[in-house]
Design a protein around this motif. Structure first.
Motif, PDB file in Angstrom:
ATOM      1  N   TYR A   4      -9.311   5.440   0.613  1.00 24.10           N
ATOM      2  CA  TYR A   4      -7.985   4.646  -0.108  1.00 24.10           C
ATOM      3  C   TYR A   4      -7.867   3.318   0.248  1.00 24.10           C
ATOM      4  O   TYR A   4      -7.707   2.555  -0.649  1.00 24.10           O
ATOM      5  CB  TYR A   4      -7.117   5.825  -0.633  1.00 24.10           C
ATOM      6  CG  TYR A   4      -5.993   5.706  -1.643  1.00 24.10           C
ATOM      7  CD1 TYR A   4      -6.499   4.923  -2.818  1.00 24.10           C
ATOM      8  CD2 TYR A   4      -4.697   5.849  -1.299  1.00 24.10           C
ATOM      9  CE1 TYR A   4      -5.404   4.630  -3.825  1.00 24.10           C
ATOM     10  CE2 TYR A   4      -3.690   5.450  -2.403  1.00 24.10           C
ATOM     11  CZ  TYR A   4      -3.981   4.760  -3.407  1.00 24.10           C
ATOM     12  OH  TYR A   4      -2.999   4.725  -4.618  1.00 24.10           O
ATOM     13  N   ARG A   5      -7.488   3.455   1.426  1.00 16.73           N
ATOM     14  CA  ARG A   5      -7.005   2.148   1.933  1.00 16.73           C
ATOM     15  C   ARG A   5      -7.874   1.069   1.776  1.00 16.73           C
ATOM     16  O   ARG A   5      -7.716  -0.189   1.356  1.00 16.73           O
ATOM     17  CB  ARG A   5      -6.822   2.439   3.653  1.00 16.73           C
ATOM     18  CG  ARG A   5      -6.163   1.259   4.041  1.00 16.73           C
ATOM     19  CD  ARG A   5      -5.031   0.923   3.615  1.00 16.73           C
ATOM     20  NE  ARG A   5      -4.381  -0.573   3.732  1.00 16.73           N
ATOM     21  CZ  ARG A   5      -3.087  -1.183   4.342  1.00 16.73           C
ATOM     22  NH1 ARG A   5      -2.289  -0.070   4.481  1.00 16.73           N
ATOM     23  NH2 ARG A   5      -3.009  -2.157   4.567  1.00 16.73           N
ATOM     24  N   PRO A  10       0.255   5.348  -0.022  1.00 11.98           N
ATOM     25  CA  PRO A  10      -0.828   6.336   0.102  1.00 11.98           C
ATOM     26  C   PRO A  10      -0.409   7.526  -0.727  1.00 11.98           C
ATOM     27  O   PRO A  10      -1.267   8.362  -1.147  1.00 11.98           O
ATOM     28  CB  PRO A  10      -0.871   6.539   1.609  1.00 11.98           C
ATOM     29  CG  PRO A  10       0.352   6.299   2.117  1.00 11.98           C
ATOM     30  CD  PRO A  10       0.890   4.905   1.298  1.00 11.98           C
ATOM     31  N   PHE A  52       0.872  -0.951   0.160  1.00 13.99           N
ATOM     32  CA  PHE A  52       0.056   0.001   0.015  1.00 13.99           C
ATOM     33  C   PHE A  52       0.731   1.178   0.056  1.00 13.99           C
ATOM     34  O   PHE A  52       1.800   1.505   0.777  1.00 13.99           O
ATOM     35  CB  PHE A  52      -0.950   0.033   1.177  1.00 13.99           C
ATOM     36  CG  PHE A  52      -1.747   1.175   1.259  1.00 13.99           C
ATOM     37  CD1 PHE A  52      -2.782   1.556   0.495  1.00 13.99           C
ATOM     38  CD2 PHE A  52      -1.450   2.285   2.374  1.00 13.99           C
ATOM     39  CE1 PHE A  52      -3.750   2.566   0.499  1.00 13.99           C
ATOM     40  CE2 PHE A  52      -2.416   3.282   2.429  1.00 13.99           C
ATOM     41  CZ  PHE A  52      -3.430   3.513   1.635  1.00 13.99           C
ATOM     42  N   TYR A  70      -7.807  -0.095  -1.704  1.00 17.21           N
ATOM     43  CA  TYR A  70      -6.670  -0.914  -1.914  1.00 17.21           C
ATOM     44  C   TYR A  70      -6.791  -2.159  -1.486  1.00 17.21           C
ATOM     45  O   TYR A  70      -6.302  -3.313  -2.009  1.00 17.21           O
ATOM     46  CB  TYR A  70      -5.428  -0.176  -1.317  1.00 17.21           C
ATOM     47  CG  TYR A  70      -4.313  -1.132  -1.161  1.00 17.21           C
ATOM     48  CD1 TYR A  70      -3.373  -1.194  -2.346  1.00 17.21           C
ATOM     49  CD2 TYR A  70      -4.097  -1.724  -0.009  1.00 17.21           C
ATOM     50  CE1 TYR A  70      -2.307  -2.264  -2.355  1.00 17.21           C
ATOM     51  CE2 TYR A  70      -2.868  -2.626  -0.016  1.00 17.21           C
ATOM     52  CZ  TYR A  70      -2.184  -2.862  -1.100  1.00 17.21           C
ATOM     53  OH  TYR A  70      -1.079  -3.580  -1.068  1.00 17.21           O
ATOM     54  N   ASP A  71      -7.305  -2.445  -0.104  1.00 19.46           N
ATOM     55  CA  ASP A  71      -7.572  -3.510   0.502  1.00 19.46           C
ATOM     56  C   ASP A  71      -8.478  -4.808  -0.463  1.00 19.46           C
ATOM     57  O   ASP A  71      -8.158  -5.609  -0.512  1.00 19.46           O
ATOM     58  CB  ASP A  71      -8.318  -3.584   1.830  1.00 19.46           C
ATOM     59  CG  ASP A  71      -7.148  -2.837   3.075  1.00 19.46           C
ATOM     60  OD1 ASP A  71      -5.922  -3.088   2.474  1.00 19.46           O
ATOM     61  OD2 ASP A  71      -7.650  -2.537   4.079  1.00 19.46           O
TER      62      ASP A  71
END
Length: 646
Positions: A95-96, A29, A27, A99-100
């Motif tokens: 965003y996390r 950011p 990840f 992504y996950d």
């Protein structure tokens, strides 16, 4: 252009142990990972007046006002920074989460690919023929570093008894070689002039590029054969181009070569002249004029001359029985699928509708789908149900099979679309023995619909080693001895009786004749010989419409008949054109003379004068090939020759 082969040799080789895609990156950011700087109150302090300034009148009041303004600026900036930080944290959390979710799906796909690769490796070790073709198709498709404009796409067939892989590879078009050789700067006008590349140089460079493509693909395949499965590799290089004979677009073979493993291993590919190597060392064939899409004979798919992977004899029956046991549709009416070549096998027009549906189901089963035919009653407009097992792009498919002689109406395409949605299918396929008009093709544009016409169906059947033809078997021996005429060519007739035969698959078409005077017009409506009026002049001109045959006895025609025009026309209640005809030909016999004329495949024409028998003042009766067409069909042709069609 000259580095295509070198770039391929420099790249890594294919291996099932190497994932097709990189691992999931951690990840990152980016800018969202940096917190918003919060203001420091010390930045806003206003120094108190000192010394003599402290005793200046109004100094303290001015300092207090400035301090109050500084505190207000600090409060404002701190609130703005705090709001920006809260917004950043919300964006970072979103965003996390994205992504996950993406990483989880990516891990699932990679695990699935690894599982599929492991299964493929196990099938390879077990010697499964389908696995060999699948593995080497992955080999030729995985490299993505081909130059711009190069298709880089192919398919493979595996001939297990001969340990022979056949690759069909799409070559780049002639346009990939730039027509501009260099640029010249003109200082007086401050401009650049294009200097054309010499035509001969461009053509030779294109042939070299084709040879490089072939050598690179062969090198990729042999390099990936870690277990020594291959004894030889055959390659047919094709390009999508217009056939100058028919005007139709299709695959044209520009290059063909077969390479033995030992012979190929002896080549120093980093030092060869590609064209010399392909033709001289490997005995390959390259089109003399590939820029004109002139073809060369293809390497047979099977060393025995049959489609690789197609079962024969008892093997065919075993495959059919195995398909029955698994619930898939089997096609068992033909015990030897490999005994049929072009023009042989069952006539699809005459086939029982249920047998035709079973043939279509077998075709798509061989193309990797799970298929089953539906019952005659309650099928809700579905002839074949299919499922694409691919976990990413697959899904349910409904297939309709139309054994038509005339052009399929647009309503059938609309019905398929409705059926597809009612069944919850991803795609609909309409297969026919005839053709599709512009209305049908326009409706299918942009929709998940595939239209398979007669010519395409025959090609698909041939690819999978299945039998079928459109129309009666042509007498190849007699046809091969015929003199083929092109529009405008003529010949003297050696006898009084001319026999005419029209043959074509695909859309339904009729044969008609017109008796014309010196002005090119019929003398009366009885001079128009067609289905409902099959003779004229007491049998001097006769037509057998069901057999598409006619005869002209010139000795029995009156002097007022100067010409007999021979025409073909598509059915008047459809929107078919001459482009929908499959291998159309008009054969003419007179005494010991035999001539053949192939009507042009013109998509704008639905009726055409193909030939005429005419009086010549010196030579007597002669035959001339034509090719004149009418977009409004038989009505336009008849009207222009004086027939009352009101």
């Amino acid at each position: 252009m000259r580095g295509v082969l070198a770039a391929g040799l420099a790249g890594p080789g294919f291996s099932l142990a190497v994932p097709d895609r990189p691992a999931v990156p951690p990840f990152d950011p980016g800018p969202l990972g940096a917190p918003v700087p919060m203001p420091d109150q010390n930045w806003y302090l206003v120094p108190a007046p000192t010394g003599s300034q402290a005793y200046r009148p109004g100094a303290r009041r001015q300092w207090e006002e400035q301090s109050a303004q500084a505190r207000a600026r600090f409060e404002y900036d701190w609130q703005a920074a705090w709001a920006a930080e809260q917004h950043r944290q919300r964006q970072l959390a979103d965003y996390r989460a994205q992504y996950d979710a993406w990483a989880a799906e990516r891990h699932r796909l990679l695990a699935e690919q690894a599982s599929q690769a492991g299964q493929l490796a196990a099938r390879l070790r077990a010697g499964e023929p389908a696995a060999v073709a699948e593995y080497f198709e992955a080999v030729i498709d995985w490299r993505e570093d081909w130059p711009d404009g190069f298709p880089a796409d192919g398919e493979t067939s595996w001939d297990a008894p001969a340990r022979r892989l056949v690759v069909r590879w799409e070559l780049p078009p002639y346009e990939v070689v730039p027509s501009v050789g260099r640029y010249r700067y003109v200082r007086s006008d401050d401009r650049e002039d294009e200097i054309a590349r010499p035509v001969a140089q461009r053509k030779e460079l294109y042939r070299e590029v084709l040879a490089q493509c072939a050598l690179r693909v062969l090198a990729e395949v042999f390099r990936a054969d870690h277990d020594g499965l291959l004894a030889s590799v055959a390659l047919n290089g094709v390009v999508v181009a217009t056939d100058p004979a028919t005007g139709q677009e299709g695959e044209r073979c520009l290059l063909a070569v077969e390479a033995d493993r030992d012979a190929f291993a002896a080549l120093a590919l980093d030092r060869v002249a590609p064209l010399d190597c392909l033709v001289g060392a490997l005995g390959g064939r390259v089109s003399a004029r590939p820029e004109k899409a002139e073809t060369v004979p293809e390497v047979p798919v099977s060393a025995a001359g049959t489609a690789a992977g197609a079962p024969s004899g008892a093997d065919a029956r075993a495959v059919a029985a195995a398909a029955d046991s698994t619930g898939s549709t089997s096609f068992t009416d033909f015990t030897d699928f490999t005994d049929f070549t072009d023009g042989e096998g069952p006539d699809l027009f005459e086939m029982d509708p249920l047998e035709f549906e079973e043939l279509v189901a077998e075709l798509f089963r061989r193309r990797g789908l799970r298929t089953s035919t539906t019952a005659r009653s309650g099928d809700e407009g579905v002839d074949v149900l299919a499922e694409d097992p691919d976990p990413i792009t697959g899904g349910k498919i409904v297939i309709q099979a139309k054994r038509y002689r005339k052009t399929v109406p647009p309503s059938a395409v609309r019905d398929l679309e409705s059926t597809m949605r009612r069944q919850g299918a991803n795609r609909g396929i309409l297969v026919t023995t005839a053709g599709f008009g512009p209305g049908s093709r326009k409706h299918a544009e942009g929709q998940p619909l595939t239209l398979v016409d007669g010519p395409m169906l025959l090609e698909l059947l041939r690819e999978q080693g299945l039998p079928g033809r459109l129309g009666p078997v042509l007498p190849t021996q007699r046809t091969s001895s015929a003199r083929e005429l092109t529009p405008g060519q003529n010949t003297v007739l050696p006898a009084e009786e001319v026999r005419v035969r029209f043959r074509a698959g695909g859309a339904a078409a009729d044969l008609t004749l017109l008796l014309l005077d010196a002005d090119g017009k019929v003398r009366r409506d009885e001079d128009f010989v067609f289905y409902h009026q099959p003779s004229a002049e007491d049998g001097a001109v006769t037509l057998r419409p069901e057999e598409h045959r006619a005869s002209i006895r010139t000795g029995r025609l009156p002097d007022s008949v100067r010409r007999v025009a021979i025409s073909i026309n598509l059915e008047t209640d459809g929107d078919g054109t001459c482009a929908d005809l499959v291998d159309p030909r008009v054969e003419l016999h007179c005494g010991d003379g035999h001539w053949l004329f192939r009507p042009p495949a013109d998509p704008a024409v639905s009726a055409m004068l193909v030939a005429e028998v005419y009086r010549h003042p010196a030579d007597g009766w002669k035959l001339r090939a034509l090719g004149q067409g009418w977009s409004d069909g038989l009505a336009g042709l008849a009207r222009d020759h004086g027939v009352d069609v009101a």
